[in-house]
Design a protein around this motif. Structure first.
Motif, PDB file in Angstrom:
ATOM      1  N   ALA A 149      34.116  -4.611  16.171  1.00 58.42           N
ATOM      2  CA  ALA A 149      33.441  -3.745  15.281  1.00 58.42           C
ATOM      3  C   ALA A 149      32.121  -3.368  15.771  1.00 58.42           C
ATOM      4  CB  ALA A 149      33.391  -4.210  13.910  1.00 58.42           C
ATOM      5  N   GLU A 150      31.266  -4.151  15.986  1.00 57.77           N
ATOM      6  CA  GLU A 150      29.938  -3.840  16.527  1.00 57.77           C
ATOM      7  C   GLU A 150      30.165  -2.840  17.654  1.00 57.77           C
ATOM      8  OE1 GLU A 150      28.859  -8.468  15.249  1.00 57.77           O
ATOM      9  OE2 GLU A 150      28.519  -7.541  17.077  1.00 57.77           O
ATOM     10  N   GLN A 151      30.958  -3.306  18.786  1.00 54.63           N
ATOM     11  CA  GLN A 151      31.026  -2.393  19.869  1.00 54.63           C
ATOM     12  C   GLN A 151      31.541  -0.925  19.699  1.00 54.63           C
ATOM     13  OE1 GLN A 151      33.877  -4.534  21.942  1.00 54.63           O
ATOM     14  NE2 GLN A 151      32.154  -6.395  22.696  1.00 54.63           N
ATOM     15  N   ILE A 152      32.349  -0.805  18.415  1.00 57.31           N
ATOM     16  CA  ILE A 152      32.784   0.671  18.097  1.00 57.31           C
ATOM     17  C   ILE A 152      31.754   1.409  17.512  1.00 57.31           C
ATOM     18  CG2 ILE A 152      34.293   1.742  16.299  1.00 57.31           C
ATOM     19  CD1 ILE A 152      36.496  -0.444  16.934  1.00 57.31           C
ATOM     20  N   VAL A 153      30.855   0.671  16.639  1.00 59.90           N
ATOM     21  CA  VAL A 153      29.683   1.324  16.167  1.00 59.90           C
ATOM     22  C   VAL A 153      28.794   1.905  17.069  1.00 59.90           C
ATOM     23  CG1 VAL A 153      27.744   1.219  14.613  1.00 59.90           C
ATOM     24  CG2 VAL A 153      29.908   0.368  13.859  1.00 59.90           C
ATOM     25  N   VAL A 154      28.539   0.918  18.192  1.00 62.63           N
ATOM     26  CA  VAL A 154      27.566   1.205  19.417  1.00 62.63           C
ATOM     27  C   VAL A 154      27.967   2.563  19.997  1.00 62.63           C
ATOM     28  CG1 VAL A 154      26.477   0.542  21.449  1.00 62.63           C
ATOM     29  CG2 VAL A 154      26.495  -1.083  19.475  1.00 62.63           C
ATOM     30  N   LEU A 155      29.208   2.527  20.490  1.00 66.40           N
ATOM     31  CA  LEU A 155      29.771   3.744  21.444  1.00 66.40           C
ATOM     32  C   LEU A 155      29.944   4.814  20.336  1.00 66.40           C
ATOM     33  CD1 LEU A 155      32.222   1.600  23.715  1.00 66.40           C
ATOM     34  CD2 LEU A 155      30.103   2.300  24.127  1.00 66.40           C
TER      35      LEU A 155
END
Length: 948
Positions: free
Chosen positions: A402-408
């Protein structure tokens, strides 16, 4: 007719001062439209009416004058003198028959003039083609659309669109500006860039103070602007200066000067030898009347003319032009022929990192979030790869996901780049490469379509170098149109604006522990030489907050940090290895972080692992002695400014290096100008940089530079080949006549002891040899494929002569063997001498004449290499075989065709005689093979050659 008058008026008139007139008035005056520009039809009409946007100080040289110039050479004057002498001899002999000698010499003069004219025309065409390839371009409005056209096609009334890095293509009245600064030193002498303003001036002002105008030949160094073209071609301020200048001749290159020096020295020596030969003949022979004197003088003049390779300048220019065009096909566009010589001598290549040594395809390699660290596979803009977990709670359902999706997704939204696939399947970007890296990462995770459907941008806070951040305001359609501010920026700056952090699906306080971990992640990425960017966001609670502008960037939720790398080019590593093998030092100069620079340099093989980079600040702290010492050992420079590049170039040159320097920005232009070879980027380079450079990389690839160096070395070697061939062949002719006269009694060439005047070769035969063996084979050798390994030797020293002592020795030896083989062939046929023969003087002279022609043709293959056997790569040059074959056919014709027998004093030869001539002339080949074998056996390599 009317168009011609308008054109003449345009060229002759003094440029008007449009800075005193309002912008709208000027636009209307030229019947243009500041928002749409000219129509294509109207622009084409004006181009016909006013002519191209070119400076012409003098009219083109008419065809007849170019042809007449072929007869201006002093050696041609000697030939014309020979015609007069031959005509006098014909008159003295009672004008019996046709004046064959005079006619043949005239034909030779015309043939040489034709060959020279054609070669110069081809060279001029090649240079013109290169000029078109490197022509500057300008952005204009045409039919309401922004388009880029060659600056030579600008016409009055065009609307110029000016940006940083552009070269101003014509004089123009500014319509609007945005912090527009123009460097006008080339026109006004002012060292500082001028801040431009579209306001009307109230009174006439000097050129340097016409702030509402831009001028051709100047450069935009900052900001943007829009201007209406008021003057093109000679009706520009720089055109007015051109009117006052006399036409200047382009300086000869060092190689051309050396060839000219050799030609003068050889000409003087040969004329002296010719005088000695004439005097010797007159003293040793019984001269029977004026006709004999005329014959001796004719022979002396012909000998002097034939012995000097007068076709050298034309062949040299054509070979350079062909070589440069061949380099252009490999994406290295050399703007001037003279640069080819310098390129082959480069001992240091100073290169930018981004785009030249690297792919200029920024790639997200690492993602660091609160719940774990992951690594992306795949490089470049092709969205193929996956995210591999390194630590923490990864996986498709883990909190890190979920964090990676927000970052990208956040990084993609807080940017203006675009990623698309072309019709031929190639992925390309528009916009900033770093921003595009987020788009590629999104596609690798397969989340880009959902993000595009969910969010819609409603506002933007642009990036500035002061804030080091960029933000966008997005509508979240999945949450009832809630507004969200998304920010991307430097991690150390962005963290100061954050009060919370994203952990899985939750938001928790960004406390000291979380902050310390995030800082540690950034430091870890930096230690791995990765460029870092962080992403944060915040839902907006009140619509009124939109009025706060930059104030929105507060109380943000920290999402994570990415590590981005510009991957090295694989071909660059190979090219650097090849450059080092060739004795060329490669230096990386970049504005990136020192750790990033050192890592990339080590990966490419520029330095060993652990080698440190010097920064611009460290260079500033050094005195001249320490700086010079550092330049000799350090090959990576980071965080440098353009002034440092210039200082590095100066120090390297002071240390005796020939320096090639790459650059793409406006501020790189001084360093490129100072370098021996300035190399501009063809894709990312500015127009100013391209104008300052001597070479342009069409593909921005370092490997192309090394290819160009190899090609430059090969061109120089080919020049040495045809110089070796021409000089040895012509010296062979001189020695044949000189030794034939001196040793006439030894070889039976003394008229059977009668003392009558006997020459080994007739004047017309000497001229014929010069005609059929010089131009064709020499030109074919000038485009010879590489026979030696051009990169297996250190760079040629700048003071090294193209014709060195070793070549002079080789030339003299081959010339002597030619002469001896020719005279021995004659001796075999003549009664008396060393070998008793039975043939007539005419038959023996024909055999010697033929043997000398064939010896020079065998010499073509000798001259291809100073060390390699002639049988190596024997059939790689089809043009050389064609030239030799054509020369053989001409020689067979002159020996066997009766009408030419009379003109050239020849008789047909039998098969046995032909075979004897071939065998005797081949001695040149066998002598050279033995000499080369001995040289290889005892390792006598030419200067600068690395022994295999």
């Amino acid at each position: 007719m009317k168009g011609e008058e308008s054109r003449r008026e345009l060229v002759s008139a003094t440029p008007d001062d449009y800075s005193l007139r309002a912008t709208e008035e000027v636009v209307n005056h030229f019947a243009s439209d500041s928002q749409r520009g000219l129509t294509s039809t109207e622009a084409a009409k004006r181009l016909l009416e006013y002519g191209g946007n070119e400076l012409r100080a003098v009219a083109p040289i008419p065809l007849w004058r170019r042809l007449l110039s072929q007869f201006q050479d002093p050696l041609v004057h000697l030939l014309l003198g020979a015609i007069v002498i031959a005509l006098i001899a014909w008159v003295i002999d009672g004008r019996e028959g046709w004046p064959i000698d005079a006619i043949v010499i005239l034909m030779v003069v015309l043939a040489n003039a034709t060959i020279g004219f054609v070669q110069e025309a081809r060279a001029a065409d090649a240079v013109a083609a290169l000029a078109r390839m490197t022509a500057a371009s300008s952005s204009v409005l045409r039919d309401g659309e922004r388009t880029r056209i060659p600056s030579g096609e600008l016409v009055p009334g065009d609307i110029l669109l000016l940006e940083e890095g552009d070269a101003v293509g014509a004089d123009g009245r500014l319509i609007s500006t945005a912090n527009l600064r123009v460097q006008e030193a080339s026109l006004t002498g002012e060292s500082e860039a001028v801040l431009k303003d579209a306001a009307v001036l109230q009174s006439p002002s000097p050129l340097a103070e016409r702030f509402g105008m831009v001028f051709r030949g100047t450069a935009v160094v900052q900001g943007t602007g829009r201007a209406v073209v008021t003057g093109t071609g000679m009706r520009t301020e720089i055109g007015a200066i051109a009117h006052m200048l006399d036409a200047s001749k382009e300086d000869a290159t060092p190689l051309q000067k050396e060839v000219e020096r050799v030609g003068r020295a050889l000409g003087t020596a040969v004329v002296a030898i010719a005088v000695i030969v004439v005097a010797t003949v007159l003293l040793l022979s019984d001269i029977d009347g004026p006709s004999d004197v005329i014959s001796v003088l004719l022979m002396g003049v012909s000998l002097a003319v034939a012995a000097v390779p007068e076709g050298l300048p034309a062949i040299l220019s054509l070979v350079l032009a062909i070589g440069v065009q061949r380099m252009a096909k490999r994406n290295a566009v050399v703007k001037t022929l003279s640069s080819v010589e310098t390129l082959g001598s480069a001992s240091v290549i100073c290169s930018d990192k981004t785009g030249t040594l690297t792919r200029s395809e920024m790639t997200i390699e690492r993602i660091m979030t609160a719940s774990g660290n992951s690594r992306f596979t795949g490089v470049g803009y092709v969205p193929i790869g996956k995210l591999e977990v390194e630590s923490g709670e990864g996986g498709p359902q883990g909190p890190a996901r979920a964090e990676q999706i927000v970052v990208l997704s956040g990084g993609s939204m807080a940017g203006n780049a675009a990623l698309r696939q072309t019709e031929n399947g190639v992925w390309e970007i528009q916009g900033d490469p770093t921003e595009a890296a987020f788009l590629v990462g999104e596609r690798k995770l397969g989340i880009d379509d959902r993000r595009k459907q969910r969010f819609e941008r409603v506002a933007e806070i642009p990036f500035t170098s002061d804030r080091k951040m960029m933000s966008t305001i997005e509508l979240d359609h999945e949450h009832g149109g809630q507004r969200i501010v998304v920010t991307k920026g430097a991690p150390d700056v962005l963290m100061t604006h954050c009060t919370s952090i994203r952990v899985g699906m939750d938001v928790v306080p960004f406390d000291a522990g979380q902050r310390a971990r995030a800082i540690a992640d950034v430091e870890r990425l930096s230690d791995e030489a990765l460029r870092t960017l962080a992403v944060a966001y915040r839902p907006l609670m009140d619509v009124d907050e939109l009025e706060e502008g930059e104030g929105l960037e507060r109380d943000l939720i920290f999402a994570g940090t990415v590590g981005i790398i510009d991957p090295p080019r694989k071909e660059a590593a190979v090219a650097i290895s090849e450059a080092r093998r060739a004795g060329i030092r490669v230096i990386m100069i970049t504005g990136d972080h020192p750790r990033t620079a050192s890592r990339i340099a080590a990966q490419l093989g520029i330095v060993d692992d652990g080698a440190r980079a010097l920064t611009g600040a460290e260079l500033d702290a050094m005195d001249e002695t320490t700086f010079a010492a550092a330049i000799r050992t350090v090959s990576v420079y980071a965080r440098v400014a353009p002034v440092h590049k210039l200082r590095i170039v100066d120090a390297l040159q002071a240390d005796g290096n020939v320096v090639a320097m790459t650059g793409d920005g406006v501020n790189d232009a001084p360093a490129l100008k100072a370098a021996d070879i300035g190399i501009a980027m063809g894709i990312n380079g500015t127009e100013v940089t391209k104008e300052a450079a001597r070479m342009i990389l069409a593909d921005d690839n370092f490997a192309t530079i090394v290819d160009a160096v190899r090609e430059g070395r090969a061109i120089f070697e080919n020049i040495r080949k045809f110089l070796r061939y021409l000089l040895s062949s012509n010296i062979g002719e001189v020695l044949t006549v000189f030794l034939g006269v001196i040793g006439a009694g030894v070889i039976g060439l003394d008229g059977a002891g009668s003392g009558e005047l006997v020459l080994p070769l007739l004047a017309t035969q000497i001229l014929w040899i010069n005609l059929i063996t010089d131009s064709g084979p020499a030109l074919a050798m000038g485009i010879d494929p590489q026979t030696d390994d051009a990169m297996a030797r250190p760079p040629r020293k700048s003071d090294e002569h193209a014709i060195d002592a070793r070549m002079w020795r080789s030339v003299a030896e081959i010339g002597l063997v030619m002469a001896l083989a020719t005279l021995l062939t004659m001796d075999i046929h003549l009664p008396g001498g060393l070998i008793e023969g039975t043939q007539s003087l005419e038959q023996a002279r024909t055999a010697g004449f033929t043997a000398l022609v064939f010896a020079q043709l065998f010499n073509c293959f000798n001259a291809r290499s100073e060390t390699r056997s002639a049988f190596s790569h024997l059939f790689t040059n089809k043009w050389l075989w064609a030239a030799v074959g054509f020369s053989v056919i001409l020689q067979i014709t002159v020996v066997n065709l009766s009408i030419l027998n009379t003109a050239f004093g020849t008789l047909p030869l039998s098969l046995d005689q032909w075979l004897l001539c071939i065998a005797m002339s081949s001695s040149v080949l066998w002598f050279s093979e033995i000499r080369k074998w001995i040289g290889r056996r005892y390792n006598e390599s030419p200067p600068n050659v690395v022994a295999a």
